[in-house]
Design a protein around this motif. Sequence first.
Motif, PDB file in Angstrom:
ATOM      1  N   SER A 117       0.970  -1.415  -0.011  1.00  0.00           N
ATOM      2  CA  SER A 117       0.007   0.200   0.001  1.00  0.00           C
ATOM      3  C   SER A 117       0.923   1.182   0.015  1.00  0.00           C
ATOM      4  O   SER A 117       0.346   2.156  -0.594  1.00  0.00           O
ATOM      5  CB  SER A 117      -1.137  -0.005   1.246  1.00  0.00           C
ATOM      6  OG  SER A 117      -0.250   0.227   2.491  1.00  0.00           O
ATOM      7  N   THR A 118       2.002   1.279   0.771  1.00  0.00           N
ATOM      8  CA  THR A 118       2.867   2.498   0.653  1.00  0.00           C
ATOM      9  C   THR A 118       3.436   2.395  -0.555  1.00  0.00           C
ATOM     10  O   THR A 118       3.349   3.856  -1.148  1.00  0.00           O
ATOM     11  CB  THR A 118       4.207   2.187   1.659  1.00  0.00           C
ATOM     12  OG1 THR A 118       3.410   1.923   3.109  1.00  0.00           O
ATOM     13  CG2 THR A 118       5.113   3.289   1.852  1.00  0.00           C
ATOM     14  N   VAL A 119       3.854   1.658  -1.506  1.00  0.00           N
ATOM     15  CA  VAL A 119       4.474   1.633  -2.734  1.00  0.00           C
ATOM     16  C   VAL A 119       3.428   2.161  -3.634  1.00  0.00           C
ATOM     17  O   VAL A 119       3.449   2.968  -4.322  1.00  0.00           O
ATOM     18  CB  VAL A 119       4.956   0.234  -3.332  1.00  0.00           C
ATOM     19  CG1 VAL A 119       5.333   0.247  -4.881  1.00  0.00           C
ATOM     20  CG2 VAL A 119       6.327  -0.097  -2.376  1.00  0.00           C
ATOM     21  N   ALA A 120       1.979   1.609  -3.637  1.00  0.00           N
ATOM     22  CA  ALA A 120       0.905   2.071  -4.388  1.00  0.00           C
ATOM     23  C   ALA A 120       0.780   3.594  -4.225  1.00  0.00           C
ATOM     24  O   ALA A 120       0.431   4.388  -4.942  1.00  0.00           O
ATOM     25  CB  ALA A 120      -0.267   1.376  -4.019  1.00  0.00           C
ATOM     26  N   GLY A 121       0.796   4.048  -2.948  1.00  0.00           N
ATOM     27  CA  GLY A 121       0.614   5.512  -2.685  1.00  0.00           C
ATOM     28  C   GLY A 121       1.841   6.457  -3.228  1.00  0.00           C
ATOM     29  O   GLY A 121       1.343   7.380  -3.880  1.00  0.00           O
ATOM     30  N   PHE A 122       3.221   5.865  -3.265  1.00  0.00           N
ATOM     31  CA  PHE A 122       4.031   6.734  -3.899  1.00  0.00           C
ATOM     32  C   PHE A 122       3.952   6.569  -5.265  1.00  0.00           C
ATOM     33  O   PHE A 122       4.139   7.444  -5.941  1.00  0.00           O
ATOM     34  CB  PHE A 122       5.447   6.150  -3.406  1.00  0.00           C
ATOM     35  CG  PHE A 122       5.970   6.440  -2.177  1.00  0.00           C
ATOM     36  CD1 PHE A 122       6.078   7.805  -1.843  1.00  0.00           C
ATOM     37  CD2 PHE A 122       6.351   5.420  -1.223  1.00  0.00           C
ATOM     38  CE1 PHE A 122       6.642   8.212  -0.619  1.00  0.00           C
ATOM     39  CE2 PHE A 122       6.813   6.010   0.075  1.00  0.00           C
ATOM     40  CZ  PHE A 122       6.763   7.316   0.319  1.00  0.00           C
ATOM     41  N   ALA A 123       3.317   5.356  -5.860  1.00  0.00           N
ATOM     42  CA  ALA A 123       3.413   5.524  -7.541  1.00  0.00           C
ATOM     43  C   ALA A 123       2.198   6.228  -7.964  1.00  0.00           C
ATOM     44  O   ALA A 123       1.984   7.037  -8.899  1.00  0.00           O
ATOM     45  CB  ALA A 123       3.145   3.999  -7.797  1.00  0.00           C
ATOM     46  N   GLY A 124       1.149   6.172  -6.948  1.00  0.00           N
ATOM     47  CA  GLY A 124       0.117   7.327  -7.376  1.00  0.00           C
ATOM     48  C   GLY A 124       0.583   8.609  -7.396  1.00  0.00           C
ATOM     49  O   GLY A 124       0.011   9.601  -8.128  1.00  0.00           O
ATOM     50  N   MET A 125       1.191   9.237  -6.269  1.00  0.00           N
ATOM     51  CA  MET A 125       1.560  10.618  -6.014  1.00  0.00           C
ATOM     52  C   MET A 125       2.550  10.883  -7.112  1.00  0.00           C
ATOM     53  O   MET A 125       2.569  11.954  -7.815  1.00  0.00           O
ATOM     54  CB  MET A 125       2.264  10.463  -4.662  1.00  0.00           C
ATOM     55  CG  MET A 125       2.870  11.857  -4.391  1.00  0.00           C
ATOM     56  SD  MET A 125       3.621  12.230  -2.849  1.00  0.00           S
ATOM     57  CE  MET A 125       5.038  10.900  -2.992  1.00  0.00           C
ATOM     58  N   TYR A 126       3.319   9.906  -7.423  1.00  0.00           N
ATOM     59  CA  TYR A 126       4.324  10.272  -8.737  1.00  0.00           C
ATOM     60  C   TYR A 126       3.586  10.389 -10.074  1.00  0.00           C
ATOM     61  O   TYR A 126       3.881  11.378 -10.682  1.00  0.00           O
ATOM     62  CB  TYR A 126       5.357   8.905  -8.927  1.00  0.00           C
ATOM     63  CG  TYR A 126       6.434   9.360 -10.101  1.00  0.00           C
ATOM     64  CD1 TYR A 126       7.705   9.833  -9.725  1.00  0.00           C
ATOM     65  CD2 TYR A 126       6.390   8.574 -11.336  1.00  0.00           C
ATOM     66  CE1 TYR A 126       8.444  10.187 -10.771  1.00  0.00           C
ATOM     67  CE2 TYR A 126       7.003   8.990 -12.208  1.00  0.00           C
ATOM     68  CZ  TYR A 126       8.356   9.544 -12.109  1.00  0.00           C
ATOM     69  OH  TYR A 126       9.154   9.894 -12.881  1.00  0.00           O
ATOM     70  N   TYR A 127       2.739   9.478 -10.290  1.00  0.00           N
ATOM     71  CA  TYR A 127       1.783   9.727 -11.359  1.00  0.00           C
ATOM     72  C   TYR A 127       1.370  11.124 -11.418  1.00  0.00           C
ATOM     73  O   TYR A 127       1.239  11.930 -12.320  1.00  0.00           O
ATOM     74  CB  TYR A 127       0.789   8.637 -11.434  1.00  0.00           C
ATOM     75  CG  TYR A 127      -0.304   8.678 -12.676  1.00  0.00           C
ATOM     76  CD1 TYR A 127       0.026   8.549 -13.866  1.00  0.00           C
ATOM     77  CD2 TYR A 127      -1.509   9.340 -12.171  1.00  0.00           C
ATOM     78  CE1 TYR A 127      -0.838   8.911 -15.083  1.00  0.00           C
ATOM     79  CE2 TYR A 127      -2.432   9.503 -13.317  1.00  0.00           C
ATOM     80  CZ  TYR A 127      -1.998   9.291 -14.663  1.00  0.00           C
ATOM     81  OH  TYR A 127      -2.808   9.555 -15.505  1.00  0.00           O
ATOM     82  N   GLU A 128       0.591  11.452 -10.206  1.00  0.00           N
ATOM     83  CA  GLU A 128      -0.339  12.888 -10.233  1.00  0.00           C
ATOM     84  C   GLU A 128       0.616  13.830 -10.296  1.00  0.00           C
ATOM     85  O   GLU A 128       0.303  14.870 -11.262  1.00  0.00           O
ATOM     86  CB  GLU A 128      -1.039  12.920  -8.761  1.00  0.00           C
ATOM     87  CG  GLU A 128      -2.211  11.968  -8.690  1.00  0.00           C
ATOM     88  CD  GLU A 128      -3.365  12.155  -9.562  1.00  0.00           C
ATOM     89  OE1 GLU A 128      -3.493  13.492  -9.914  1.00  0.00           O
ATOM     90  OE2 GLU A 128      -4.054  11.317 -10.081  1.00  0.00           O
ATOM     91  N   GLU A 129       1.956  14.044 -10.079  1.00  0.00           N
ATOM     92  CA  GLU A 129       2.795  14.980 -10.014  1.00  0.00           C
ATOM     93  C   GLU A 129       3.583  15.258 -11.226  1.00  0.00           C
ATOM     94  O   GLU A 129       3.963  15.919 -12.131  1.00  0.00           O
ATOM     95  CB  GLU A 129       3.631  14.781  -8.715  1.00  0.00           C
ATOM     96  CG  GLU A 129       3.165  15.300  -7.369  1.00  0.00           C
ATOM     97  CD  GLU A 129       3.885  15.307  -6.122  1.00  0.00           C
ATOM     98  OE1 GLU A 129       5.177  15.045  -6.558  1.00  0.00           O
ATOM     99  OE2 GLU A 129       3.586  15.414  -5.397  1.00  0.00           O
ATOM    100  N   HIS A 130       3.769  13.899 -11.743  1.00  0.00           N
ATOM    101  CA  HIS A 130       5.054  13.919 -12.820  1.00  0.00           C
ATOM    102  C   HIS A 130       4.330  13.548 -14.186  1.00  0.00           C
ATOM    103  O   HIS A 130       4.613  13.847 -15.262  1.00  0.00           O
ATOM    104  CB  HIS A 130       5.919  13.151 -12.585  1.00  0.00           C
ATOM    105  CG  HIS A 130       6.929  13.526 -11.441  1.00  0.00           C
ATOM    106  ND1 HIS A 130       7.615  14.517 -11.501  1.00  0.00           N
ATOM    107  CD2 HIS A 130       6.961  13.111 -10.028  1.00  0.00           C
ATOM    108  CE1 HIS A 130       8.261  14.662 -10.197  1.00  0.00           C
ATOM    109  NE2 HIS A 130       7.749  13.865  -9.271  1.00  0.00           N
ATOM    110  N   LEU A 131       3.657  12.267 -14.158  1.00  0.00           N
ATOM    111  CA  LEU A 131       3.278  11.790 -15.528  1.00  0.00           C
ATOM    112  C   LEU A 131       1.701  12.556 -16.217  1.00  0.00           C
ATOM    113  O   LEU A 131       1.560  12.911 -17.274  1.00  0.00           O
ATOM    114  CB  LEU A 131       3.075  10.376 -15.418  1.00  0.00           C
ATOM    115  CG  LEU A 131       4.314   9.450 -15.022  1.00  0.00           C
ATOM    116  CD1 LEU A 131       3.894   8.022 -15.077  1.00  0.00           C
ATOM    117  CD2 LEU A 131       5.272   9.594 -16.229  1.00  0.00           C
ATOM    118  N   LYS A 132       0.866  12.452 -15.072  1.00  0.00           N
ATOM    119  CA  LYS A 132      -0.495  13.231 -15.573  1.00  0.00           C
ATOM    120  C   LYS A 132      -0.369  14.501 -16.030  1.00  0.00           C
ATOM    121  O   LYS A 132      -0.927  14.915 -17.038  1.00  0.00           O
ATOM    122  CB  LYS A 132      -1.428  13.305 -14.152  1.00  0.00           C
ATOM    123  CG  LYS A 132      -2.821  13.511 -14.610  1.00  0.00           C
ATOM    124  CD  LYS A 132      -3.836  13.461 -13.504  1.00  0.00           C
ATOM    125  CE  LYS A 132      -5.257  13.510 -13.915  1.00  0.00           C
ATOM    126  NZ  LYS A 132      -6.168  13.924 -12.869  1.00  0.00           N
TER     127      LYS A 132
END
Length: 102
Positions: free
Chosen positions: A53-68
């Motif tokens: 769940s921690t990794v999923a949170g970081f991945a989601g945050m990275y997506y929102e800030e960098h990829l989206k």
Amino acid sequence: MSRLIFFVLVVTLQVRLTSSEPLPTSAPNNAGLLERAKQAYRDTKTKVLNVGSTVAGFAGMYYEEHLKPVADPYVEWAKDHANSLWDRVKSRMPSFRATQEQ
């Protein structure tokens, strides 16, 4: 999910078998070993799920800030072109049907 459970079980058993505690040799103690293995499995499963769940949170945050921000303009462009193509196809369908009936 079943592969993850199997992997965690194998790792847990390996850790428990290689620990410094001697394995019980009598039959009544084997039930205790099984209970300890079950508890170790539950603890390990909980830790793995927490890390996941921690990794999923970081991945989601990275997506929102960098990829989206980079991907959104391309997605909108593709949606607009797909909609305009579909509108052109729909507008030509009545004339296509009319020529097919003749």
